[in-house]
Write an enzyme that holds these catalytic residues in place. Structure first.
Site, PDB file in Angstrom:
ATOM      1  N   ASN A  45       7.584  -1.555 -11.201  1.00 25.72           N
ATOM      2  CA  ASN A  45       6.563  -2.616 -11.188  1.00 25.72           C
ATOM      3  C   ASN A  45       5.933  -2.751 -12.570  1.00 25.72           C
ATOM      4  OD1 ASN A  45       6.216  -3.439  -8.248  1.00 25.72           O
ATOM      5  ND2 ASN A  45       6.257  -1.215  -8.154  1.00 25.72           N
ATOM      6  N   HIS A  81       7.188   5.983 -19.889  1.00 23.71           N
ATOM      7  CA  HIS A  81       7.422   4.595 -20.283  1.00 23.71           C
ATOM      8  C   HIS A  81       7.065   4.441 -21.749  1.00 23.71           C
ATOM      9  CE1 HIS A  81       7.498   3.823 -15.974  1.00 23.71           C
ATOM     10  NE2 HIS A  81       6.269   4.278 -15.853  1.00 23.71           N
TER      11      HIS A  81
HETATM   12  N1  LIG Z   1       1.931  -1.750 -10.660  1.00 22.21           N
HETATM   13  C1  LIG Z   1       2.130  -0.459 -10.879  1.00 22.21           C
HETATM   14  O1  LIG Z   1       1.909   0.048 -11.977  1.00 22.21           O
HETATM   15  C2  LIG Z   1       2.628   0.400  -9.775  1.00 22.21           C
HETATM   16  C3  LIG Z   1       2.939  -0.146  -8.567  1.00 22.21           C
HETATM   17  N2  LIG Z   1       3.369   0.627  -7.522  1.00 22.21           N
HETATM   18  C4  LIG Z   1       3.681  -0.051  -6.256  1.00 22.21           C
HETATM   19  O2  LIG Z   1       2.522  -0.021  -5.429  1.00 22.21           O
HETATM   20  C5  LIG Z   1       2.900  -0.066  -4.057  1.00 22.21           C
HETATM   21  C6  LIG Z   1       2.255   1.116  -3.312  1.00 22.21           C
HETATM   22  O3  LIG Z   1       2.661   2.332  -3.889  1.00 22.21           O
HETATM   23  P1  LIG Z   1       2.413   3.740  -3.167  1.00 22.21           P
HETATM   24  O4  LIG Z   1       1.034   3.826  -2.665  1.00 22.21           O
HETATM   25  O5  LIG Z   1       2.922   4.789  -4.073  1.00 22.21           O
HETATM   26  O6  LIG Z   1       3.430   3.594  -1.935  1.00 22.21           O
HETATM   27  P2  LIG Z   1       3.490   4.471  -0.595  1.00 22.21           P
HETATM   28  O7  LIG Z   1       4.882   4.327  -0.090  1.00 22.21           O
HETATM   29  O8  LIG Z   1       2.933   5.820  -0.825  1.00 22.21           O
HETATM   30  O9  LIG Z   1       2.490   3.695   0.369  1.00 22.21           O
HETATM   31  C7  LIG Z   1       2.754   2.418   0.898  1.00 22.21           C
HETATM   32  C8  LIG Z   1       2.015   2.320   2.217  1.00 22.21           C
HETATM   33  O10 LIG Z   1       2.166   1.018   2.752  1.00 22.21           O
HETATM   34  C9  LIG Z   1       2.323   1.162   4.155  1.00 22.21           C
HETATM   35  N3  LIG Z   1       2.906  -0.026   4.777  1.00 22.21           N
HETATM   36  C10 LIG Z   1       4.190  -0.281   5.100  1.00 22.21           C
HETATM   37  N4  LIG Z   1       4.298  -1.494   5.694  1.00 22.21           N
HETATM   38  C11 LIG Z   1       3.035  -1.999   5.770  1.00 22.21           C
HETATM   39  C12 LIG Z   1       2.483  -3.173   6.311  1.00 22.21           C
HETATM   40  N5  LIG Z   1       3.243  -4.112   6.906  1.00 22.21           N
HETATM   41  N6  LIG Z   1       1.138  -3.374   6.239  1.00 22.21           N
HETATM   42  C13 LIG Z   1       0.345  -2.446   5.656  1.00 22.21           C
HETATM   43  N7  LIG Z   1       0.817  -1.283   5.130  1.00 22.21           N
HETATM   44  C14 LIG Z   1       2.147  -1.073   5.189  1.00 22.21           C
HETATM   45  C15 LIG Z   1       3.187   2.393   4.312  1.00 22.21           C
HETATM   46  O11 LIG Z   1       3.084   2.899   5.614  1.00 22.21           O
HETATM   47  P3  LIG Z   1       4.262   3.820   6.244  1.00 22.21           P
HETATM   48  O12 LIG Z   1       4.436   4.990   5.291  1.00 22.21           O
HETATM   49  O13 LIG Z   1       3.701   4.202   7.570  1.00 22.21           O
HETATM   50  O14 LIG Z   1       5.474   2.938   6.315  1.00 22.21           O
HETATM   51  C16 LIG Z   1       2.553   3.309   3.263  1.00 22.21           C
HETATM   52  O15 LIG Z   1       1.473   4.025   3.809  1.00 22.21           O
HETATM   53  C17 LIG Z   1       4.436  -0.001  -4.043  1.00 22.21           C
HETATM   54  O16 LIG Z   1       4.976  -1.309  -3.959  1.00 22.21           O
HETATM   55  C18 LIG Z   1       4.763   0.591  -5.413  1.00 22.21           C
HETATM   56  O17 LIG Z   1       6.057   0.257  -5.847  1.00 22.21           O
HETATM   57  C19 LIG Z   1       3.458   1.981  -7.652  1.00 22.21           C
HETATM   58  C20 LIG Z   1       3.168   2.572  -8.856  1.00 22.21           C
HETATM   59  C21 LIG Z   1       2.778   1.830 -10.019  1.00 22.21           C
HETATM   60  O1  LIG Z   2       6.197   1.017 -11.980  1.00 21.14           O
HETATM   61  C1  LIG Z   2       6.188   1.688 -10.937  1.00 21.14           C
HETATM   62  O2  LIG Z   2       6.409   1.185  -9.813  1.00 21.14           O
HETATM   63  C2  LIG Z   2       5.841   3.129 -10.954  1.00 21.14           C
HETATM   64  C3  LIG Z   2       6.017   3.803 -12.225  1.00 21.14           C
HETATM   65  O3  LIG Z   2       6.915   3.546 -12.996  1.00 21.14           O
HETATM   66  C4  LIG Z   2       5.082   4.867 -12.527  1.00 21.14           C
HETATM   67  O4  LIG Z   2       4.215   5.173 -11.702  1.00 21.14           O
HETATM   68  O5  LIG Z   2       5.155   5.414 -13.639  1.00 21.14           O
END
Ligand SMILES: NC(=O)C1=CN([C@@H]2O[C@H](COP(=O)(O)OP(=O)(O)OC[C@H]3O[C@@H](n4cnc5c(N)ncnc54)[C@H](OP(=O)(O)O)[C@@H]3O)[C@@H](O)[C@H]2O)C=CC1
Ligand SMILES: O=C([O-])CC(=O)C(=O)O
EC number: 1.4.1.21
Length: 268
Positions: A190, A220
């Site tokens: 992301n 990164h």
């Molecule tokens: N922009 C950035 O710099 C970054 C972005 N990200 C992104 O952020 C997002 C979250 O990351 P992270 O917290 O690590 O992910 P996790 O997988 O730890 O958490 C995601 C959560 O969303 C829940 N979920 C699944 N489906 C639904 C739904 N329909 N409605 C509500 N909740 C739902 C999951 O539940 P369950 O486990 O029960 O399925 C889980 O608890 C991801 O898309 C990740 O790629 C991460 C790191 C950096």
């Molecule tokens: O970009 C992402 O989804 C997560 C990532 O690389 C980081 O947490 O360093």
């Protein structure tokens, strides 16, 4: 001052840290609601933490919250953003890669008067990139190195039969544009989508992705060449309980939330 009501969509690595901090108290902000895939599991976790917040459906978040933090899988982005933006509200988007193929969400925010906020997240220096983008940026190049477990299962690896199991030396698994990377690695980079949105867009921003058994952190590095400045930046993220997600990501969300109501804002 009436507190800004914050909703959390997705109670995983990022969502839980943000919920905990809001429940502990952040000036001018209150935890208003949570949405999760499994409401029972969410309620049990909230109870175990002593956090009081209603668990609601995604579509009813606008009646509870002024701003929703989207920290769910990329596949749920539309379902979180559409109700909030249609209600002229704000969404802080972490699944930035899923925004690239959905410019209609930005159009929805524009037409209704809502706002999508993409925080710096796991990255660094988006303040400098957005500043340089006010002038002319010639190029933006990024290189990401992750421990193999932080990339395992990514669609691009699966579709191309690339295994990162048992690597003994770094392997470059991808080189291409931010747009292609966001499709092939929707839960892993992301960061490059956020970088592209801050700078010169997803087709001109390039990325190499390495699976590196020699690193413990998500690393990164970025090089920007612009008519105002030339700069390079790098960050080594300690993985959270989710190996794909750096610990700093949730802290970036907290910093961005704090700015919503702060009497002093530092950085762009
Ligand atoms: N922009 C950035 O710099 C970054 C972005 N990200 C992104 O952020 C997002 C979250 O990351 P992270 O917290 O690590 O992910 P996790 O997988 O730890 O958490 C995601 C959560 O969303 C829940 N979920 C699944 N489906 C639904 C739904 N329909 N409605 C509500 N909740 C739902 C999951 O539940 P369950 O486990 O029960 O399925 C889980 O608890 C991801 O898309 C990740 O790629 C991460 C790191 C950096
Ligand atoms: O970009 C992402 O989804 C997560 C990532 O690389 C980081 O947490 O360093």
């Amino acid at each position: 001052m009436v507190p800004m009501r914050i909703g959390i969509a997705g109670l995983g690595a990022i969502g839980r840290t943000v919920a905990r901090a809001l429940a502990d108290g952040m000036p001018g902000l209150e935890l208003a609601c949570v949405a999760a895939r499994d409401p029972g599991k969410a309620r049990a976790w909230l109870e175990s933490q002593g956090i009081v917040a209603p668990v609601v459906k995604l579509e009813s978040m606008p009646s509870h919250a002024d701003l929703v933090v989207e920290c769910a899988p990329a596949s749920v982005l539309d379902d979180i953003c559409r109700p909030m933006l249609s209600a002229r509200k704000k969404v802080m988007v972490l699944s930035a890669g899923a925004l690239l193929p959905r410019p209609e969400l930005i159009e929805l925010a524009r037409s209704k008067g809502g706002q999508i906020i993409v925080p710096t997240g796991a990255l660094i220096g988006l303040d400098a990139v957005t500043a340089a983008a006010q002038g002319t940026i010639h190029s933006v190049r990024m290189v990401t190195r992750k421990p193999p477990r932080g990339l395992a299962g990514a669609p691009y690896l699966v579709e191309n039969g690339i295994s990162v199991d048992g690597l003994t030396a770094p392997l470059r698994v991808f080189a291409g544009s931010a747009r292609e990377a966001a499709i092939g690695f929707p839960a892993n980079v992301n960061v490059v989508a956020a970088l592209a949105l801050a700078g010169i867009g997803p087709d001109r921003t390039t990325i190499e992705i390495w699976a590196d058994p020699g690193v413990e952190r998500n690393c990164h590095s970025i090089e920007v060449d612009a008519d105002s400045a030339k700069f390079s930046m790098s960050i080594e993220n300690i993985p959270s309980e989710n190996p794909r997600t750096g610990r700093i990501t949730a802290l970036s969300v907290l910093a961005a939330l704090a700015k919503q109501r702060a009497p002093l804002r530092v950085g762009t």
